[in-house]
Design an enzyme around this catalytic site. Structure first.
Site, PDB file in Angstrom:
ATOM      1  N   ALA A   1       0.869  -1.171   0.000  1.00 17.39           N
ATOM      2  CA  ALA A   1       0.000   0.000   0.000  1.00 17.39           C
ATOM      3  C   ALA A   1       0.911   1.228   0.000  1.00 17.39           C
ATOM      4  O   ALA A   1       2.129   1.114   0.133  1.00 17.39           O
ATOM      5  CB  ALA A   1      -0.929  -0.015   1.207  1.00 17.39           C
ATOM      6  N   TYR A   2       0.300   2.399  -0.147  1.00 17.86           N
ATOM      7  CA  TYR A   2       1.074   3.623  -0.322  1.00 17.86           C
ATOM      8  C   TYR A   2       0.770   4.655   0.751  1.00 17.86           C
ATOM      9  O   TYR A   2      -0.394   4.942   1.032  1.00 17.86           O
ATOM     10  CB  TYR A   2       0.807   4.221  -1.711  1.00 17.86           C
ATOM     11  CG  TYR A   2       1.435   3.388  -2.794  1.00 17.86           C
ATOM     12  CD1 TYR A   2       2.675   3.720  -3.318  1.00 17.86           C
ATOM     13  CD2 TYR A   2       0.813   2.232  -3.259  1.00 17.86           C
ATOM     14  CE1 TYR A   2       3.270   2.939  -4.288  1.00 17.86           C
ATOM     15  CE2 TYR A   2       1.408   1.443  -4.229  1.00 17.86           C
ATOM     16  CZ  TYR A   2       2.637   1.801  -4.736  1.00 17.86           C
ATOM     17  OH  TYR A   2       3.230   1.014  -5.686  1.00 17.86           O
ATOM     18  N   LEU A   3       1.836   5.226   1.296  1.00 19.13           N
ATOM     19  CA  LEU A   3       1.703   6.372   2.189  1.00 19.13           C
ATOM     20  C   LEU A   3       1.501   7.644   1.366  1.00 19.13           C
ATOM     21  O   LEU A   3       0.906   8.602   1.835  1.00 19.13           O
ATOM     22  CB  LEU A   3       2.948   6.512   3.069  1.00 19.13           C
ATOM     23  CG  LEU A   3       3.124   5.411   4.115  1.00 19.13           C
ATOM     24  CD1 LEU A   3       4.546   5.406   4.651  1.00 19.13           C
ATOM     25  CD2 LEU A   3       2.118   5.594   5.246  1.00 19.13           C
TER      26      LEU A   3
ATOM     27  N   GLU B   1      -2.784   5.301   2.321  1.00 21.70           N
ATOM     28  CA  GLU B   1      -3.915   5.762   1.524  1.00 21.70           C
ATOM     29  C   GLU B   1      -4.834   4.575   1.254  1.00 21.70           C
ATOM     30  O   GLU B   1      -4.403   3.418   1.332  1.00 21.70           O
ATOM     31  CB  GLU B   1      -3.408   6.355   0.209  1.00 21.70           C
ATOM     32  CG  GLU B   1      -2.603   7.634   0.395  1.00 21.70           C
ATOM     33  CD  GLU B   1      -2.056   8.188  -0.918  1.00 21.70           C
ATOM     34  OE1 GLU B   1      -2.229   7.559  -1.989  1.00 21.70           O
ATOM     35  OE2 GLU B   1      -1.450   9.266  -0.869  1.00 21.70           O
TER      36      GLU B   1
END
Length: 155
Positions: free
Chosen positions: A28-30, A82
């Site tokens: 996943a992405y920060l 996110e």
């Protein structure tokens, strides 16, 4: 350090017969800003924090910094990422002097299969396996940071 790679869609699952290894990945992405993406990834009992810069004009090269982090810290970071998560199985397939990473996406992105090959430079030649399809290098629709948005919309 710059990462130089080319990306392709995959037209058959014949690569599975040629694979030397399979790895389960969750990420996943920060941050998914195209100028600087920040990714958290777990692979089995290992975890990584990766920062990638903006791609060059052809989409083959961009800055990449990656550091292994403790798995427990990655699990905590995943909680504040996110929306959206990528779940995939990565097959490592040797072809000549290169290794293709073939990602079979699961869950919200099921059905999508993308192969990447890392190169020494942008003009590095490589053998093209029979299962390799259309090249999508530089097509932002196939960046993981964009795919995670599609995953968030579906699930």
């Amino acid at each position: 350090m710059n990462e130089i790679e080319r990306k392709f869609l995959v037209k058959s699952d014949k690569f599975k017969e040629e694979a030397q290894k399979k790895i389960s990945i969750q990420q996943a992405y920060l941050n998914t800003d195209p100028a600087r993406t920040i990714r958290v990834r777990t692979t089995g009992d290992k975890a990584y924090l990766t920062i990638k810069g903006k791609s060059n004009k052809s989409g083959t090269s961009r800055f990449e910094w990656e550091k292994e982090i403790p798995l427990e810290e990655a699990k905590e970071l995943l909680k504040i990422c996110e929306p959206g998560k990528i779940v995939k199985e990565r097959y490592l397939v040797s072809s000549g002097r290169h290794t293709f990473e073939v990602d079979v996406f699961l869950e919200a992105l099921e059905g999508l299969i993308i192969a990447e090959v890392e190169l020494q430079d942008e003009n590095d030649e490589f053998e093209i396996p029979s299962w390799l399809g259309k090249e999508v290098t530089g097509d932002v629709n196939y960046y993981n940071s964009r795919l995670v948005e599609k995953a968030a919309q579906k699930g």
